[in-house]
Enzyme design. Structure first.
Site, PDB file in Angstrom:
ATOM      1  N   GLU A  58       0.652  -1.226  -0.017  1.00  0.00           N
ATOM      2  CA  GLU A  58      -0.146   0.359  -0.037  1.00  0.00           C
ATOM      3  C   GLU A  58       0.669   1.054  -0.217  1.00  0.00           C
ATOM      4  OE1 GLU A  58      -1.580  -3.465   2.781  1.00  0.00           O
ATOM      5  OE2 GLU A  58      -0.541  -2.672   1.896  1.00  0.00           O
ATOM      6  N   CYS A  86      -2.644  -3.174   7.482  1.00  0.00           N
ATOM      7  CA  CYS A  86      -1.811  -3.367   8.317  1.00  0.00           C
ATOM      8  C   CYS A  86      -1.879  -2.398   9.236  1.00  0.00           C
ATOM      9  CB  CYS A  86      -0.237  -3.879   8.524  1.00  0.00           C
ATOM     10  SG  CYS A  86       1.092  -2.639   8.358  1.00  0.00           S
TER      11      CYS A  86
END
Length: 159
Positions: A58, A86
């Site tokens: 990401e 996360c």
């Protein structure tokens, strides 16, 4: 219900995650960023290949998208990621401000293969002095000078 285009975007994020494992370049994570119905950036986990613990899929995709767009915010964009982000990536996604996020695997799926972030989620809720990572505050008065200068600046770019 997701559209065919949305399925294509997620399939690309999943493809990147699989390709990353097969190539040995990093962990099983991929992400794409879409603007106006087109993929403008891709990212795959590069933690082990780059030696950078922040090089999650990401983050890599966000960096690539911002470079492509010439901006530090992803207004009007969507992010598709092969796994629920996360805590670090979720924070980065919020800071980048895309309009929408979609994910495939869950954080439990990741924990099941030893990518367990639950410890971090729990640590964030604990007062800093009680965390497992020894943490101490120091020189606050000196550091506040930067904040004072920022708040008084007439040339700053808000974000």
């Amino acid at each position: 219900m997701c559209s065919n285009k949305q399925n294509e975007f997620m399939q690309e994020a999943i493809r990147l995650s699989i390709e990353n494992v097969m190539s040995g370049k990093g962990g099983p994570f991929g992400a794409v960023i879409v603007k106006d119905g087109e993929i403008i950036a891709r990212g795959a986990n590069e933690v082990t290949s780059s030696g950078d613990p922040t090089a999650h899929a990401e983050i890599v995709a966000i960096r690539n998208a911002c470079k492509t767009l010439g901006t530090f915010q992803l207004d009007g964009c969507e992010i598709y990621t092969s796994c629920e982000p996360c805590p670090m990536c979720l924070g980065a996604i919020y800071w980048a401000r895309p309009d929408k996020m979609y994910f495939a695997n869950t954080k439990k799926d990741a924990a099941d293969i030893n990518f367990d972030d639950q410890f971090i989620y729990e640590e964030i809720e604990i007062p800093f002095q009680d965390r497992k990572l020894t943490t101490a505050q120091m020189m606050r008065d000196e550091a506040l000078e930067a904040f004072r200068l920022w708040s008084e600046s007439i040339t700053k770019t808000e974000y």
